[in-house]
Structure formats: structure tokens, C-alpha cells
Design an enzyme around this catalytic site. Structure first.
Site, PDB file in Angstrom:
ATOM      1  N   ASP A   1      -1.314 -10.858  13.575  1.00  0.00           N
ATOM      2  CA  ASP A   1      -0.876  -9.501  13.870  1.00  0.00           C
ATOM      3  C   ASP A   1      -0.916  -8.595  12.632  1.00  0.00           C
ATOM      4  O   ASP A   1      -0.450  -8.966  11.553  1.00  0.00           O
ATOM      5  CB  ASP A   1       0.557  -9.558  14.409  1.00  0.00           C
ATOM      6  CG  ASP A   1       0.960  -8.316  15.171  1.00  0.00           C
ATOM      7  OD1 ASP A   1       0.789  -7.203  14.627  1.00  0.00           O
ATOM      8  OD2 ASP A   1       1.443  -8.447  16.306  1.00  0.00           O
TER       9      ASP A   1
ATOM     10  N   SER B   1      -1.460  -3.953  16.317  1.00  0.00           N
ATOM     11  CA  SER B   1      -0.958  -4.724  17.454  1.00  0.00           C
ATOM     12  C   SER B   1      -1.139  -3.936  18.756  1.00  0.00           C
ATOM     13  O   SER B   1      -2.249  -3.517  19.066  1.00  0.00           O
ATOM     14  CB  SER B   1       0.501  -5.126  17.207  1.00  0.00           C
ATOM     15  OG  SER B   1       0.889  -6.196  18.019  1.00  0.00           O
TER      16      SER B   1
END
Length: 310
Positions: free
Chosen positions: A186, A41
Site C-alpha cells: 500500500d 490506495s
């Protein structure tokens, strides 16, 4: 700079991940270059930028340009960045803030995400050149998650902007990023702090940087939906603790109380990362001592910089 036998695992945490830059600034100041960087991320975003530029001042400037741009409002992230104080306001500001939040909530239930993945990809244009990961000056891996089979996807080659966009596609906030027939979200869904890939691909001791939220900073729930979300947070926190337990050193910047969308606090976040890394200097010394030849080169350069004797 000297390249050391250490790998770095930079975890996810939204804007809190900007603290990674403060950690990397510490390494930069100490003339240490990691031999491998794995990122999830925002950890992937900051890690890729450092692997490309190896200059934390330039990276901070690029972040500032994005945060201060009109484009930042276009992303819609400012609607998620409301502090508790905002909810005490009254008048039109309060009304419009609540309306924006309700619009985003409605989109979550009617679309694949509140914000288009294309907007996130466009944001990366402010941050990093569109080159192949193999062209980065430090070996790098971005972690994403395949929404179909639930398996982690490791980007060690291919366009870097697409890799970090996939890694940073927060479920519900951003629509899944489509890449080679996969719908990617993610990397935190696989490895909130990517210690295992850092160990596997770096094949060196791992320094992990944890910028995840803390359960102590979340209000205790009194309704069913709150209990549901808190239980999910507890599961993620406990799993992340197992990942961090595999690292040789864990650095935890004091950022757990900062809103995940508060990108405007980037200077404070960078400072918190630098402070946390500096507090681990003695432990990092011990890691460097495992490679005596590197330690001697590193200590010589540090002595020249500080004027101390070797």
C-alpha cells in the site's frame, strides 16, 4: 468541461476512500477538471477511474456492481467489515463471524497476507479497463511502496490495473503485489495522502482529500498490544498531518467513524464527500482566481448552468 490549474491528492483509507467520488462529483458539477490526480490506495483506485471515465455516475455504477457481486464475498473483506453491533449478536451468525475472523488472523501469521493479491487484481476488472496509465484522459499517478527498500514507487505509466492493485495492497490484508521484481504494498506506507507527488508532478496548487481514520474514533487501549497499535496509528496520523500541511486546500469528508472495509456504505460515503467538497467552495474560488483566464471560463459555464449573471 474546462481544465483547471489544480492538482488533486486522494488519500488512502479503505472503503472510506469512496468518499473521493463525492468530491470528484462536486468538481464535475462545477465544470472543473483537475490537471493532475495523484492517488494512494483507494484514492488511487477512484482517481484512476475518474481519470479514465470522467463520469461519476458510471464510476458509482461500477462500484455498485462489484459490491453487490458474489465476487465481493470471495475477497473475504466482509469478514473485516463487522460493526460493533455485530459483536453483540449471539447464535450461529456470531459464532461464524468470529470463526472467519480467526481464520483471517491465522493467515496473517502463516502467509504473506490474508487475501491473495491476485484476488485484488481480479476485483479491478469490475472497476476499470485494462489500459496504460498514459492513455487516461487526465494525467495520473498511483503511489505504492517497495517493501524491500522502503521507497515510494510512482506509477505514471504501465498497466493501470496493476498500478492501483499495488497501491491498494493493504499490508497484512493483501499479500504484497509482485511487479518488475519488486514486492509492493500500500502506498500509505509512503504517503497516506500523496500531496508531495501531486505537487511535484502536477506543478500546480494542490487540493488534498483526507479520508484517514481519526484517533478519536479508536477505543483507548488497556493492554500492551492495544498500546502498540495505537502508537503506530498516532505516528501515521502525525505524519499525515505534515503531508496535509503542504496542500493548498484540505477537504475532510466526515468518514472517520466508518469501518475501512464497509464498502456497502458507498452511497453514504459518496454523499459525505460531496458535502465536504461543497463546504470548501469559497476556498476553491480563491485557487481558481490564481488563473484568471481559467476562472473566467469556469465562471461563465457555471453561470449558464445556474442561470446567474456573470
Amino acid at each position: 468541461m474546462s481544465k483547471g490549474s489544480i492538482s488533486i491528492a486522494l488519500g488512502g483509507g479503505g472503503a472510506r476512500g469512496i468518499a473521493h467520488l463525492g468530491v470528484l462529483r462536486f468538481f464535475e458539477e462545477e465544470k472543473i477538471v483537475p490537471s493532475f490526480i495523484a492517488g494512494t490506495s483507494m484514492g488511487a483506485v477512484i482517481g484512476a477511474m475518474y481519470a479514465r471515465y470522467r463520469d461519476t455516475v458510471e464510476i458509482e455504477e461500477r462500484i455498485a456492481n462489484l459490491v453487490k457481486s458474489d465476487f465481493m464475498h470471495k475477497t473475504g473483506l466482509d469478514s473485516y467489515a463487522s460493526s460493533n453491533a455485530d459483536f453483540q449478536k449471539r447464535g450461529l451468525d456470531y459464532v461464524f463471524n468470529r470463526l472467519r475472523q480467526n481464520i483471517h488472523l491465522a493467515r496473517v501469521f502463516t502467509r504473506a497476507g490474508s487475501i491473495s493479491a491476485d484476488i485484488l487484481l481480479e476485483a479491478m476488472e469490475y472497476l476499470i479497463d485494462d489500459i496504460d496509465i498514459t492513455e487516461l484522459s487526465i494525467p495520473f499517478c498511483a503511489v505504492a511502496t517497495d517493501l524491500s527498500n522502503g521507497k515510494p514507487v510512482f506509477f505514471r505509466s504501465g498497466p493501470v490495473r496493476q498500478a492501483i492493485t499495488a497501491s491498494a495492497s493493504i499490508p497484512g490484508v493483501f499479500a504484497p503485489f509482485e511487479y518488475n521484481g519488486m514486492k509492493l504494498v500500500d502506498g500509505a506506507a509512503s504517503y497516506l495522502t500523496p500531496v508531495p507527488p501531486a505537487k511535484e508532478f502536477g506543478n500546480t496548487p494542490v487540493i488534498a482529500v483526507d479520508v484517514s481514520k481519526s484517533i478519536e474514533n479508536l477505543p483507548f487501549p488497556h493492554r500492551g498490544y492495544g498500546v502498540f497499535f495505537r502508537s503506530g496509528d498516532i505516528a501515521m496520523i502525525n505524519y499525515n498531518a505534515l503531508l496535509l500541511g503542504q496542500a493548498d486546500i484540505v477537504i475532510r469528508p466526515d468518514v472517520a467513524g466508518i469501518n475501512w472495509a464497509d464498502f456497502y456504505s458507498y452511497p453514504a460515503l459518496i454523499e459525505k464527500g460531496n458535502i465536504a467538497a461543497r463546504a470548501k467552495l469559497a476556498e476553491i474560488h480563491a485557487i481558481l482566481l490564481r488563473d484568471c483566464s481559467f476562472f473566467q471560463r469556469w465562471w461563465g459555464k457555471r453561470a449558464q448552468k445556474t442561470g446567474t449573471s456573470q
